[in-house]
Write an enzyme that holds these catalytic residues in place. Structure first.
Site, PDB file in Angstrom:
ATOM      1  CG  ASN A   7     -10.826  -2.314 -11.775  1.00 18.48           C
ATOM      2  OD1 ASN A   7     -10.905  -3.437 -11.281  1.00 18.48           O
ATOM      3  ND2 ASN A   7     -11.112  -1.221 -11.096  1.00 18.48           N
ATOM      4  CG  HIS A  10     -15.491  -7.206 -10.991  1.00 19.80           C
ATOM      5  ND1 HIS A  10     -15.935  -7.205  -9.686  1.00 19.80           N
ATOM      6  CD2 HIS A  10     -15.822  -5.991 -11.501  1.00 19.80           C
ATOM      7  CE1 HIS A  10     -16.522  -6.047  -9.423  1.00 19.80           C
ATOM      8  NE2 HIS A  10     -16.454  -5.297 -10.505  1.00 19.80           N
ATOM      9  CG  HIS A  52     -11.280  -0.153  -4.792  1.00 19.96           C
ATOM     10  ND1 HIS A  52     -12.611   0.186  -4.886  1.00 19.96           N
ATOM     11  CD2 HIS A  52     -10.840   0.382  -3.637  1.00 19.96           C
ATOM     12  CE1 HIS A  52     -12.949   0.920  -3.828  1.00 19.96           C
ATOM     13  NE2 HIS A  52     -11.893   1.043  -3.054  1.00 19.96           N
ATOM     14  NE  ARG A  54     -15.483  -2.064  -2.196  1.00 22.14           N
ATOM     15  CZ  ARG A  54     -16.170  -1.195  -2.928  1.00 22.14           C
ATOM     16  NH1 ARG A  54     -16.024  -1.157  -4.222  1.00 22.14           N
ATOM     17  NH2 ARG A  54     -17.017  -0.378  -2.360  1.00 22.14           N
ATOM     18  NE  ARG A  58     -17.669  -5.463  -1.564  1.00 22.73           N
ATOM     19  CZ  ARG A  58     -18.334  -4.311  -1.693  1.00 22.73           C
ATOM     20  NH1 ARG A  58     -18.547  -3.815  -2.890  1.00 22.73           N
ATOM     21  NH2 ARG A  58     -18.787  -3.661  -0.651  1.00 22.73           N
ATOM     22  CD  GLU A  79     -10.219   2.037  -8.743  1.00 23.99           C
ATOM     23  OE1 GLU A  79     -11.089   1.491  -8.039  1.00 23.99           O
ATOM     24  OE2 GLU A  79     -10.329   2.142  -9.965  1.00 23.99           O
ATOM     25  CG  HIS A 200     -18.268   2.973 -12.570  1.00 28.39           C
ATOM     26  ND1 HIS A 200     -17.831   2.176 -11.538  1.00 28.39           N
ATOM     27  CD2 HIS A 200     -19.574   2.711 -12.715  1.00 28.39           C
ATOM     28  CE1 HIS A 200     -18.840   1.475 -11.067  1.00 28.39           C
ATOM     29  NE2 HIS A 200     -19.909   1.782 -11.770  1.00 28.39           N
TER      30      HIS A 200
HETATM   31  N1  PXP Z   1     -12.615   3.592 -12.130  1.00 31.72           N
HETATM   32  C1  PXP Z   1     -12.878   3.535 -10.804  1.00 31.72           C
HETATM   33  C2  PXP Z   1     -12.439   4.665  -9.943  1.00 31.72           C
HETATM   34  C3  PXP Z   1     -13.547   2.438 -10.236  1.00 31.72           C
HETATM   35  O1  PXP Z   1     -13.793   2.402  -8.907  1.00 31.72           O
HETATM   36  C4  PXP Z   1     -13.907   1.363 -11.077  1.00 31.72           C
HETATM   37  C5  PXP Z   1     -14.576   0.160 -10.516  1.00 31.72           C
HETATM   38  O2  PXP Z   1     -15.810   0.450 -10.023  1.00 31.72           O
HETATM   39  C6  PXP Z   1     -13.621   1.469 -12.442  1.00 31.72           C
HETATM   40  C7  PXP Z   1     -12.976   2.580 -12.941  1.00 31.72           C
HETATM   41  C8  PXP Z   1     -13.967   0.364 -13.392  1.00 31.72           C
HETATM   42  O3  PXP Z   1     -15.338   0.276 -13.531  1.00 31.72           O
HETATM   43  P1  PXP Z   1     -15.946  -0.933 -14.354  1.00 31.72           P
HETATM   44  O4  PXP Z   1     -15.622  -2.180 -13.596  1.00 31.72           O
HETATM   45  O5  PXP Z   1     -17.390  -0.634 -14.409  1.00 31.72           O
HETATM   46  O6  PXP Z   1     -15.293  -0.924 -15.706  1.00 31.72           O
END
Ligand code: PXP
Length: 247
Positions: A7, A10, A52, A54, A58, A79, A200
């Site tokens: 993911n 960030h 994602h 959003r 953001r 996402e 997550h």
């Molecule tokens: N899976 C989903 C559905 C998410 O929304 C996120 C980001 O919040 C993640 C995985 C990845 O989470 P993290 O950034 O904490 O690894």
């Protein structure tokens, strides 16, 4: 083999911290580029890239998603909130999969699983639209029997178990209980014929335990990998700048 979806949200968070007001989302001085991050992640073995988009934009921007769609060689997991606007966008984008997540403007990251029971009609409509378009739908849900069973009943092929409560409890007394809940959720998902993913808050520390959950297919990991990439790259980044400063 357990698959890794990286993911990259960030990476975009960091870009937006400096270039939020800029017209351009890439090129010129704009950095870091999440698409470049994705390509390097793939070179290192990522099995898929997750973003994602959003509602408040953001971090990831629409243009990022289109550029990723054209660039990456693995799978794009998109996402999204279960809204008509996002469904339209996904049907045009044609990602390899969508992951339905809850969305509220206040939260910093996605904090709780999607409530499939409460949003049954909306979720069902979205799964139907994606199935018809050949896009796999994953439901990001808490390891809760009612959510998992209904998800399967509504025809979603995948679920992503929300590991956030476990990750938050990792250093506390609730860890064993949260881990057991995830195990029960994974087993139930498999019994219901679902492909079971998780995500997550998965980190370089808790991965040793997370990977022992039964029957997992793929993990989606973002924050920890982006954080680690910052640290592992510090020395090279400083060395290179120092060298350029001094010819
Ligand atoms: N899976 C989903 C559905 C998410 O929304 C996120 C980001 O919040 C993640 C995985 C990845 O989470 P993290 O950034 O904490 O690894």
């Amino acid at each position: 083999m357990l698959l890794l979806g990286v993911n990259i949200d960030h990476c975009a968070t960091l870009r937006q911290a400096r270039y939020r007001q800029a017209a351009a989302t890439a090129g010129g001085p704009v950095e870091p580029d999440p698409v470049a991050f994705a390509v390097l992640a793939e070179r290192a073995g990522a099995d898929g890239i997750t973003v994602h988009l959003r509602e408040d934009r953001r971090h990831i921007q629409e243009r990022d998603v289109w550029r990723l769609r054209e660039t990456i060689a693995t799978r794009l997991n998109f996402e999204m909130a279960c809204t008509p606007a996002m469904i339209d966008f996904a049907l045009k984008l044609k990602p390899d999969s969508v992951c339905l997540v809850p969305e509220s403007r206040e939260e910093i990251t996605t904090e709780g699983g999607l409530d499939v029971v409460k949003n049954r009609d909306r979720v069902q409509a979205c799964i139907g639209a994606m199935n018809a378009a050949g896009i796999a739908t994953s439901l990001f849900i808490d390891p809760d029997a009612a959510q998992i069973e209904l998800g399967a009943q509504l025809g979603a092929p995948w679920i992503e178990l929300h590991t956030g409560a476990y990750a938050n409890a990792y250093h506390g007394p609730a860890r064993a209980r949260e881990f057991a809940r995830l195990g029960e959720g994974a087993r139930l998902g498999l019994q219901c014929g679902l492909t079971v993913n998780a995500g997550h808050g998965i980190s370089y520390v808790n991965i040793a335990e997370v990977r022992t959950l039964p029957g997992l297919h793929e993990l989606n990991i973002g924050h920890s990998i982006v954080s680690r990439a910052l640290l592992t790259g510090v020395e090279e980044a400083v060395r290179e700048m120092k060298a350029r400063m001094n010819g």
